[in-house]
Design an enzyme around this catalytic site. Structure first.
Site, short mmCIF file in Angstrom:
data_model
loop_
_atom_site.label_atom_id
_atom_site.label_comp_id
_atom_site.label_asym_id
_atom_site.label_seq_id
_atom_site.Cartn_x
_atom_site.Cartn_y
_atom_site.Cartn_z
CB CYS A 88 18.81 7.81 11.93
SG CYS A 88 19.92 8.96 11.13
CG ASN A 130 15.19 9.28 12.32
OD1 ASN A 130 15.67 9.86 11.34
ND2 ASN A 130 14.21 8.42 12.21
CD GLU A 135 14.91 -0.01 -5.04
OE1 GLU A 135 13.78 -0.43 -5.25
OE2 GLU A 135 15.15 0.81 -4.15
O1 M6R Z 1 7.63 4.44 2.28
P1 M6R Z 1 7.28 5.05 0.96
O2 M6R Z 1 6.39 4.17 0.14
O3 M6R Z 1 6.74 6.43 1.06
O4 M6R Z 1 8.67 5.13 0.18
C1 M6R Z 1 8.74 5.76 -1.07
C2 M6R Z 1 10.04 5.42 -1.76
O5 M6R Z 1 11.13 5.86 -1.00
C3 M6R Z 1 10.18 3.91 -2.01
O6 M6R Z 1 9.12 3.41 -2.77
C4 M6R Z 1 11.50 3.62 -2.75
O7 M6R Z 1 11.45 4.12 -4.05
C5 M6R Z 1 11.79 2.12 -2.74
N1 M6R Z 1 13.13 1.90 -2.31
C6 M6R Z 1 11.67 1.47 -4.03
O8 M6R Z 1 11.89 0.11 -3.95
#
Ligand code: M6R
Length: 587
Positions: free
Chosen positions: A2, A98, A469
């Protein structure tokens, strides 16, 4: 996840500012949106399912308003529809939220006994009703909000309007991100800095349980004792333009093109003639790396490098598992949390648990002042700047860079400085190659495999995640030697296999594994820094050969661009893939 924006100001610009802010937060992922704004001392609420354009089509932008809150919702409790969208309104209170109020069922029971009724399936409607319920007793907004911080469990960033005080906008947070931004005769709230950059680059961070009371020309922050607290005003270094697309078709492409500079900025922060800004690691004899998604994949590369070169055992785990496991750490353990956003709920929860156990922590974080950065004992920032595309690219590369620096530091290796200076140009050369012809060979396939050994397997995992993804093609990464223990049965004529080989000590074995899939009809795309010309591959992607500590930084670039081109051919929503959010602030 959010997104929240809010505005209060004398310029009567509320609707435009809040809608601009919501558009800047689109990258976080959402499935409905809404706005509440005042006009002639009356509060109006408009909400719509789907893209923000649906909401915009229902708004009269000529209306002058000095107070508004807006929201993009990523559904957790209840399906994405108009009723469940925010803002939610109960009697005198209207809120955007959020996070997740974990004890909402308990609160709902109490409210039902007190004759409240509900229209939506959300925890947020319970939250606003509960605020109203307490306000009826307290008759004071600050006391009410302070009270609910002691009752609400879970995570929340709330933007709040109360009909009894339309001269102020209120906000409160726990765990979920929220900033308060300062303008001239107007002030703002937002989930993230890009939402306000068009109007100001000055902002302050709200800490857990703090309450903000914001008018056009004043910002008051209260702690849990309801004492005023002083906050530093921060200035965002980038510009609004730098967070926008700059002529690129997608943010992802723009962000890949920024990688040479991101590498330079990150390296320069920690190494010139000598190492600098690096926390002392000497007292630790074992390291745990905890992260999610791509950040976890950089941890795997970090493990490989640190174990091989610095001879320190490293344990890597995804945060959602680490948190609930029995972990073997002591005062000689350093727990490294890796996160682009610094707000990932699972990573943050691990950090808090590890801290409670008295273990030292290092955050490798991109967003300055984010929760992981603030809560960690030590911080090493990745200098990637604002990353908007949901699929991380430049921040991932910056995390790899930090792990290379840490390994060099642990081994006191300053011999690579000259080679480091060549890396930005090498990245740039890789970016400027055309990967579309290769993408055309594979974009219609339903399954694509990535294989590699050792450090190349960690890179294969990231290449595979990037592809799946954003292109929605099922893609799996395997250790090359493990395929024949089951997965090879999936290989048939023309199944794409992207095989990575950059480690000379393992290349003979990897090539044998590639030949095994080739013999079963696979279409092999060979990604290598080795001078091998043979008939075991169909397509070859050459990457420059550099020191192993720097090699992953080059290997990943073609894989990111290949994923991009495949997703583009499949006409996918590249920057905002379905079901995903940039920053995963729920567990
Ligand atoms: O903000 P963060 O690096 O903690 O996020 C971790 C994952 O959610 C993030 O790397 C996710 O896997 C990406 N969408 C990959 O491209």
């Amino acid at each position: 996840m959010c997104g929240i924006t809010g505005y209060i100001g004398k310029n009567n610009n509320a609707i435009k500012v809040v809608m601009d802010g919501l558009e800047s937060l689109e990258y976080r992922g959402y499935d409905s949106s809404g706005i509440a704004y005042t006009n002639n001392n009356k509060l109006n609420v408009i909400k719509e399912k789907g893209k923000i354009i649906n909401l915009k089509n229902n708004i009269d932008f000529n209306i002058k308003s000095n107070l508004a809150i807006g929201h993009t919702r990523w559904a957790t409790h209840g399906e994405p529809n108009k009723v469940n969208s925010h803002p939610h309104q109960v009697n005198k209170f209207t809120i955007v939220h959020n996070g997740i109020i974990e004890n909402y069922i308990e609160l709902k029971e109490e409210l039902l006994k007190n004759n409240y009724t509900f229209k939506s399936s959300t925890d947020t409607e319970i939250a606003v009703a509960y605020i109203d319920f307490i306000y009826k007793k307290e008759k004071d907004i600050l006391k009410t909000l302070n009270y609910i911080t002691k009752v609400f469990r879970g995570s929340y960033a709330l933007g709040i309007i109360c009909n009894d005080d339309l001269n102020n906008l209120y906000a409160v947070r726990k765990t979920s991100p929220l900033i308060i931004a300062k303008g001239t005769n107007e002030n703002y709230i937002a989930s993230d800095v890009p939402a306000i950059l068009k109007y100001t680059n000055k902002y302050m961070l709200l800490d857990d349980y703090e309450i903000a009371k914001i008018s056009s020309d004043n910002i008051e922050i209260y702690n849990q004792k309801l004492e005023l607290v002083t906050k530093d005003t921060l200035e965002f270094e980038g510009t609004y333009e730098s967070s926008m697309k700059n002529g690129y078709e997608h943010f992802m492409l723009k962000e890949i093109h920024e990688e040479p500079n991101v590498f330079k900025d990150t390296i320069n922060t920690y190494l010139d003639k000598d190492f600098k800004n690096i926390p002392g690691f000497s007292k630790y004899n074992n390291i745990h790396i905890v992260a999610c998604g791509s950040a976890y994949h950089t941890g795997l590369v970090g493990k490989y490098l640190i174990e091989k070169y610095a001879n320190i055992p490293v344990y890597v785990e995804v945060a959602s598992e680490y948190r609930y496991k029995h972990n073997f750490y002591d005062e000689k353990t350093l727990v490294i949390l890796v996160s682009q956003s610094g707000e990932t709920a699972d990573t943050l929860a691990c950090l808090k648990k590890v801290k409670e156990d008295g273990i030292d922590t290092l955050g490798i974080v991109n967003v300055v002042g984010s929760s992981v950065a603030r809560e960690s004992k030590y911080v090493m920032y990745t200098k990637a700047g604002c990353e908007i595309a949901v699929a991380t690219t430049k921040a991932y590369l910056a995390q790899l860079t930090v792990f290379s620096v840490i390994t060099m530091y642990l081994t006191n290796n300053k011999t690579l400085i000259e080679e480091i200076s060549t890396i930005p140009t090498l990245i740039d050369n890789l970016i400027n190659k055309d990967y579309k012809p290769i993408a055309k060979e594979i974009y219609k396939n339903k399954d694509i495999f990535f294989i590699g050994r050792g450090i190349d397997y960690s890179i294969a995992m990231e290449g595979s995640l990037k592809l799946k993804e954003i292109s929605y093609i099922n893609s799996v990464a395997y250790q090359a030697g493990e395929l024949k223990h089951g997965t090879i049965s999936l290989i048939e004529k023309n199944t794409p296999v992207i095989a990575i080989s950059t480690d000379d000590t393992l290349s003979e074995k990897t090539i044998s594994n590639i030949k095994e899939v080739k013999a079963r009809g696979a279409k092999v795309i060979f990604v290598t820094n080795q001078n091998i010309n043979d008939n075991f591959y169909d397509i070859k992607i050459d990457i420059p050969r550099v020191n192993e500590l720097l090699q992953p930084i080059l290997t990943i670039v073609p894989l990111q661009l290949l994923a991009y081109e495949v997703a583009k051919l499949n006409k996918c929503d590249i920057d905002k893939p379905r079901n995903l959010a940039k920053s995963v602030t729920v567990e």
